[in-house]
Design a protein around this motif. Structure first.
Motif, PDB file in Angstrom:
ATOM      1  N   LYS A  36       0.835  -1.200   0.000  1.00 19.35           N
ATOM      2  CA  LYS A  36       0.000   0.000   0.000  1.00 19.35           C
ATOM      3  C   LYS A  36       0.876   1.259   0.000  1.00 19.35           C
ATOM      4  O   LYS A  36       0.599   2.230  -0.706  1.00 19.35           O
ATOM      5  CB  LYS A  36      -0.936  -0.002   1.204  1.00 19.35           C
ATOM      6  CG  LYS A  36      -2.020   1.076   1.139  1.00 19.35           C
ATOM      7  CD  LYS A  36      -2.972   0.986   2.326  1.00 19.35           C
ATOM      8  CE  LYS A  36      -3.818  -0.263   2.293  1.00 19.35           C
ATOM      9  NZ  LYS A  36      -4.846  -0.280   3.368  1.00 19.35           N
ATOM     10  N   ALA A  37       1.946   1.232   0.779  1.00 18.61           N
ATOM     11  CA  ALA A  37       2.864   2.380   0.831  1.00 18.61           C
ATOM     12  C   ALA A  37       3.618   2.530  -0.481  1.00 18.61           C
ATOM     13  O   ALA A  37       3.840   3.648  -0.964  1.00 18.61           O
ATOM     14  CB  ALA A  37       3.840   2.222   1.989  1.00 18.61           C
ATOM     15  N   LEU A  38       4.011   1.401  -1.091  1.00 18.64           N
ATOM     16  CA  LEU A  38       4.732   1.455  -2.361  1.00 18.64           C
ATOM     17  C   LEU A  38       3.895   2.078  -3.468  1.00 18.64           C
ATOM     18  O   LEU A  38       4.406   2.823  -4.306  1.00 18.64           O
ATOM     19  CB  LEU A  38       5.161   0.042  -2.781  1.00 18.64           C
ATOM     20  CG  LEU A  38       6.354  -0.577  -2.062  1.00 18.64           C
ATOM     21  CD1 LEU A  38       6.521  -2.029  -2.484  1.00 18.64           C
ATOM     22  CD2 LEU A  38       7.629   0.206  -2.367  1.00 18.64           C
ATOM     23  N   VAL A  39       2.605   1.771  -3.481  1.00 23.40           N
ATOM     24  CA  VAL A  39       1.732   2.212  -4.573  1.00 23.40           C
ATOM     25  C   VAL A  39       1.095   3.567  -4.291  1.00 23.40           C
ATOM     26  O   VAL A  39       1.010   4.419  -5.179  1.00 23.40           O
ATOM     27  CB  VAL A  39       0.644   1.150  -4.849  1.00 23.40           C
ATOM     28  CG1 VAL A  39      -0.335   1.637  -5.909  1.00 23.40           C
ATOM     29  CG2 VAL A  39       1.286  -0.154  -5.293  1.00 23.40           C
ATOM     30  N   LEU A  40       0.655   3.786  -3.056  1.00 23.36           N
ATOM     31  CA  LEU A  40      -0.128   4.980  -2.748  1.00 23.36           C
ATOM     32  C   LEU A  40       0.623   6.033  -1.936  1.00 23.36           C
ATOM     33  O   LEU A  40       0.160   7.164  -1.814  1.00 23.36           O
ATOM     34  CB  LEU A  40      -1.397   4.577  -1.978  1.00 23.36           C
ATOM     35  CG  LEU A  40      -2.336   3.608  -2.694  1.00 23.36           C
ATOM     36  CD1 LEU A  40      -3.488   3.232  -1.780  1.00 23.36           C
ATOM     37  CD2 LEU A  40      -2.843   4.196  -3.990  1.00 23.36           C
ATOM     38  N   GLU A  42       3.609   8.707  -0.462  1.00 26.18           N
ATOM     39  CA  GLU A  42       4.492   9.747  -0.976  1.00 26.18           C
ATOM     40  C   GLU A  42       5.897   9.165  -1.106  1.00 26.18           C
ATOM     41  O   GLU A  42       6.165   8.049  -0.649  1.00 26.18           O
ATOM     42  CB  GLU A  42       4.497  10.948  -0.038  1.00 26.18           C
ATOM     43  CG  GLU A  42       3.136  11.595   0.149  1.00 26.18           C
ATOM     44  CD  GLU A  42       2.607  12.211  -1.145  1.00 26.18           C
ATOM     45  OE1 GLU A  42       3.445  12.638  -1.970  1.00 26.18           O
ATOM     46  OE2 GLU A  42       1.376  12.243  -1.330  1.00 26.18           O
ATOM     47  N   GLU A  43       6.800   9.928  -1.701  1.00 25.30           N
ATOM     48  CA  GLU A  43       8.138   9.396  -1.992  1.00 25.30           C
ATOM     49  C   GLU A  43       8.842   8.893  -0.733  1.00 25.30           C
ATOM     50  O   GLU A  43       9.463   7.818  -0.748  1.00 25.30           O
ATOM     51  CB  GLU A  43       8.990  10.473  -2.662  1.00 25.30           C
ATOM     52  CG  GLU A  43      10.363   9.969  -3.084  1.00 25.30           C
ATOM     53  CD  GLU A  43      11.162  11.007  -3.844  1.00 25.30           C
ATOM     54  OE1 GLU A  43      12.325  10.715  -4.182  1.00 25.30           O
ATOM     55  OE2 GLU A  43      10.630  12.118  -4.079  1.00 25.30           O
ATOM     56  N   ARG A  44       8.746   9.618   0.371  1.00 23.57           N
ATOM     57  CA  ARG A  44       9.411   9.189   1.602  1.00 23.57           C
ATOM     58  C   ARG A  44       8.823   7.877   2.114  1.00 23.57           C
ATOM     59  O   ARG A  44       9.559   6.986   2.583  1.00 23.57           O
ATOM     60  CB  ARG A  44       9.272  10.282   2.667  1.00 23.57           C
ATOM     61  CG  ARG A  44      10.065  10.003   3.939  1.00 23.57           C
ATOM     62  CD  ARG A  44      10.058  11.200   4.863  1.00 23.57           C
ATOM     63  NE  ARG A  44       8.707  11.571   5.271  1.00 23.57           N
ATOM     64  CZ  ARG A  44       8.428  12.589   6.077  1.00 23.57           C
ATOM     65  NH1 ARG A  44       9.402  13.364   6.528  1.00 23.57           N
ATOM     66  NH2 ARG A  44       7.173  12.858   6.414  1.00 23.57           N
ATOM     67  N   GLU A  45       7.502   7.728   2.005  1.00 24.21           N
ATOM     68  CA  GLU A  45       6.848   6.485   2.436  1.00 24.21           C
ATOM     69  C   GLU A  45       7.257   5.325   1.527  1.00 24.21           C
ATOM     70  O   GLU A  45       7.448   4.193   1.993  1.00 24.21           O
ATOM     71  CB  GLU A  45       5.338   6.663   2.416  1.00 24.21           C
ATOM     72  CG  GLU A  45       4.819   7.690   3.412  1.00 24.21           C
ATOM     73  CD  GLU A  45       3.337   7.965   3.212  1.00 24.21           C
ATOM     74  OE1 GLU A  45       2.573   7.775   4.174  1.00 24.21           O
ATOM     75  OE2 GLU A  45       2.943   8.362   2.097  1.00 24.21           O
ATOM     76  N   GLN A  46       7.381   5.614   0.229  1.00 23.72           N
ATOM     77  CA  GLN A  46       7.794   4.575  -0.706  1.00 23.72           C
ATOM     78  C   GLN A  46       9.205   4.082  -0.398  1.00 23.72           C
ATOM     79  O   GLN A  46       9.477   2.877  -0.429  1.00 23.72           O
ATOM     80  CB  GLN A  46       7.715   5.110  -2.138  1.00 23.72           C
ATOM     81  CG  GLN A  46       6.303   5.367  -2.624  1.00 23.72           C
ATOM     82  CD  GLN A  46       6.277   6.063  -3.971  1.00 23.72           C
ATOM     83  OE1 GLN A  46       7.297   6.518  -4.473  1.00 23.72           O
ATOM     84  NE2 GLN A  46       5.097   6.163  -4.563  1.00 23.72           N
ATOM     85  N   GLN A  47      10.104   5.010  -0.095  1.00 24.74           N
ATOM     86  CA  GLN A  47      11.478   4.618   0.211  1.00 24.74           C
ATOM     87  C   GLN A  47      11.547   3.788   1.496  1.00 24.74           C
ATOM     88  O   GLN A  47      12.300   2.812   1.581  1.00 24.74           O
ATOM     89  CB  GLN A  47      12.353   5.867   0.339  1.00 24.74           C
ATOM     90  CG  GLN A  47      12.551   6.628  -0.966  1.00 24.74           C
ATOM     91  CD  GLN A  47      13.140   5.766  -2.067  1.00 24.74           C
ATOM     92  OE1 GLN A  47      14.079   4.998  -1.835  1.00 24.74           O
ATOM     93  NE2 GLN A  47      12.587   5.863  -3.257  1.00 24.74           N
ATOM     94  N   ALA A  48      10.734   4.169   2.480  1.00 18.28           N
ATOM     95  CA  ALA A  48      10.697   3.403   3.727  1.00 18.28           C
ATOM     96  C   ALA A  48      10.141   1.997   3.474  1.00 18.28           C
ATOM     97  O   ALA A  48      10.629   1.004   4.037  1.00 18.28           O
ATOM     98  CB  ALA A  48       9.851   4.134   4.763  1.00 18.28           C
ATOM     99  N   ALA A  49       9.121   1.905   2.612  1.00 21.21           N
ATOM    100  CA  ALA A  49       8.528   0.604   2.290  1.00 21.21           C
ATOM    101  C   ALA A  49       9.525  -0.273   1.538  1.00 21.21           C
ATOM    102  O   ALA A  49       9.597  -1.492   1.765  1.00 21.21           O
ATOM    103  CB  ALA A  49       7.258   0.799   1.462  1.00 21.21           C
TER     104      ALA A  49
END
Length: 260
Positions: A36-40, A42-49
């Motif tokens: 969910k974090a990877l797809v939806l 923000e960039e910081r959340e995607q990097q953490a995921a």
């Protein structure tokens, strides 16, 4: 007084949009937190995921990638782009998604093809045996316009990869495929029908197409030898110009080809 019929039409349209969006979101509610974090996110959340994904065991990684891959068929275009981007960012661990990505390529929107090309490059899913994908990848050599053929703003431009990344992915992909891409690239390079117009017409290659094709051929080194006849034809052509001539001469020099 406003037209009641028109109001009803707009109301129904908003209802449909809300229903589609709601169904998409409902399907995502069952996703793992990482996906969910990877797809939806923000960039910081995607990097953490992504960091969390890398710490998973092999079985869990497969489960996450399978979940993303299966979602491609039931997602609308924008979500599909986000999923494809996520698979590309995961990289080699997304290998099981390669057949689905390649299956989507022929029927995908040209802009979605850019993202698929990028994912294939990042995952490592291209080889000399990928020549069947070349006709779909070469479309990424062109710069997408913000207006369609009728002069109307095309909202899809917001989906285009930033900073000319789509063209760089296309060039990298064609370079990876190598000699199998040379016939298509040769055709693009020697097609001068664009020269009669400021912009290409009827789908003919434009200047960006040709320059991108020449860049891919240059990066292939010896693999581009099959393009020599087309390159020499370009130099002899009536519509040749210095912008095209310079990279052609670089490729011929690299190959030891003669321009005369």
């Amino acid at each position: 007084m406003k037209n009641p019929r028109r109001l009803a039409e707009f109301g129904f349209l908003f209802f449909l949009v809300g229903l589609i969006t709601g169904c998409a979101m409902l399907g995502m509610q069952s996703w793992t937190g990482i996906n969910k974090a990877l797809v939806l996110g923000e960039e910081r959340e995607q990097q953490a995921a992504l960091a969390r994904f890398k710490d998973l065991d092999a079985k869990s990684k497969l489960r996450h990638v399978a979940e993303l891959t299966e979602a491609l068929d039931r997602s609308h275009d924008l979500t599909k782009i986000r999923i494809i981007h996520a698979l590309g960012e995961i990289g080699a661990d997304s290998g099981m998604a390669l057949p689905k990505l390649k299956e989507l390529m022929p029927k995908a929107d040209p802009i979605i093809r850019l993202w698929i090309t990028g994912a294939l490059v990042k995952i490592g899913g291209l080889s000399p045996n990928s020549e069947d994908l070349v006709p779909f990848i070469t479309g990424g050599l062109r710069t997408f316009e913000s207006m369609d053929s009728r002069g109307v703003f095309d909202p899809r431009v917001q989906w285009i990869p930033p900073d000319d990344q789509g063209r760089r992915w296309a060039i990298a992909a064609l370079t990876k495929i190598g000699p199998g891409a040379v016939p298509n690239l040769s055709h693009i390079v020697e097609d001068t029908s664009w020269a009669y117009y400021w912009q290409s017409r009827d789908g003919a290659p434009d200047r960006d197409d040709r320059l991108g094709a020449l860049e891919a051929l240059f990066r292939m080194r010896a693999g581009a030898r099959g393009a020599v006849p087309a390159l020499i034809k370009v130099l002899d052509g009536r519509w040749n110009n210095a912008l095209i001539e310079k990279p052609v001469l670089k490729i011929l020099g690299q190959l030891g080809g003669a321009a005369d």
